[in-house]
Scaffold this motif. Sequence first.
Motif, PDB file in Angstrom:
ATOM      1  N   TRP A 115       0.824  -1.208   0.000  1.00  0.00           N
ATOM      2  CA  TRP A 115       0.000   0.000   0.000  1.00  0.00           C
ATOM      3  C   TRP A 115       0.859   1.259   0.000  1.00  0.00           C
ATOM      4  CZ3 TRP A 115      -4.665   0.891  -1.478  1.00  0.00           C
ATOM      5  CH2 TRP A 115      -5.239   2.135  -1.230  1.00  0.00           C
ATOM      6  N   ILE A 118       1.390   2.611  -3.287  1.00  0.00           N
ATOM      7  CA  ILE A 118       0.248   3.337  -3.842  1.00  0.00           C
ATOM      8  C   ILE A 118       0.130   4.719  -3.205  1.00  0.00           C
ATOM      9  CG2 ILE A 118      -2.281   3.327  -4.026  1.00  0.00           C
ATOM     10  CD1 ILE A 118      -2.041   0.219  -4.113  1.00  0.00           C
ATOM     11  N   ASP A 119       0.243   4.769  -1.875  1.00  0.00           N
ATOM     12  CA  ASP A 119       0.157   6.026  -1.140  1.00  0.00           C
ATOM     13  C   ASP A 119       1.375   6.130  -0.225  1.00  0.00           C
ATOM     14  OD1 ASP A 119      -0.514   8.317   0.201  1.00  0.00           O
ATOM     15  OD2 ASP A 119      -2.381   7.554   1.061  1.00  0.00           O
ATOM     16  N   TYR A 122       1.072   7.755   3.320  1.00  0.00           N
ATOM     17  CA  TYR A 122       0.020   7.287   4.225  1.00  0.00           C
ATOM     18  C   TYR A 122       0.488   7.263   5.683  1.00  0.00           C
ATOM     19  CZ  TYR A 122      -3.183   4.105   6.587  1.00  0.00           C
ATOM     20  OH  TYR A 122      -4.053   3.548   7.490  1.00  0.00           O
TER      21      TYR A 122
END
Length: 195
Positions: A115, A118-119, A122
């Motif tokens: 993840w 992707i980000d 975060y």
Amino acid sequence: MEMEEVNQEQEKSFSFSSYWPSIAIVGAIFSLVSFVIGLYFGYQQINAEPSGSFISPVMISSGVICLATAFAGMLAVWHYTKEVSPFMKLGQGALVGFLTGAAIVLFSTILNELWLLIDPEYTQKLIDATIANVEAMDLPQDASNDMVDAMAQSMGDQSFFKQLFIGIPIPGLLNMATAMIGVKIFAKKEDEISF
């Protein structure tokens, strides 16, 4: 002849490699569930205004994830007794439960790392939102600073192996307990064999 077949089936049930499909399938399913729950509550924390409440989305997510994944060990025992062999001893169930908890942590840690591709921001956004919430609490300045420092250090310095090392014991032990309950509910005992 029937006695030999029963003995052969029981010997097969002691093969450790026969546990891995149940551990992997249930671990993957529950890790996906815990990952999605964690993301949901993480973005709730990031997008929320700092309320200064001790009960924040991140705190709620910990309890929800723990409760949601606690029964993975029981489900792994159920899967094993339905798909491989109906016989399982209590110690074998405990091992299956612990390894299922470890698989959940391993798979969800891998998903967390993916993840971040992707980000990438975060984790930093989550740390900032959590710190803003702590700063909004009515705490003495020293206590607030200590909490902020501790949170920033624990959330920011999480390597892959550190996440595994810290994350495995609690889910492993919880799933060990539920797997032993699962053995009592789902597994047949040797003296229940009917001829």
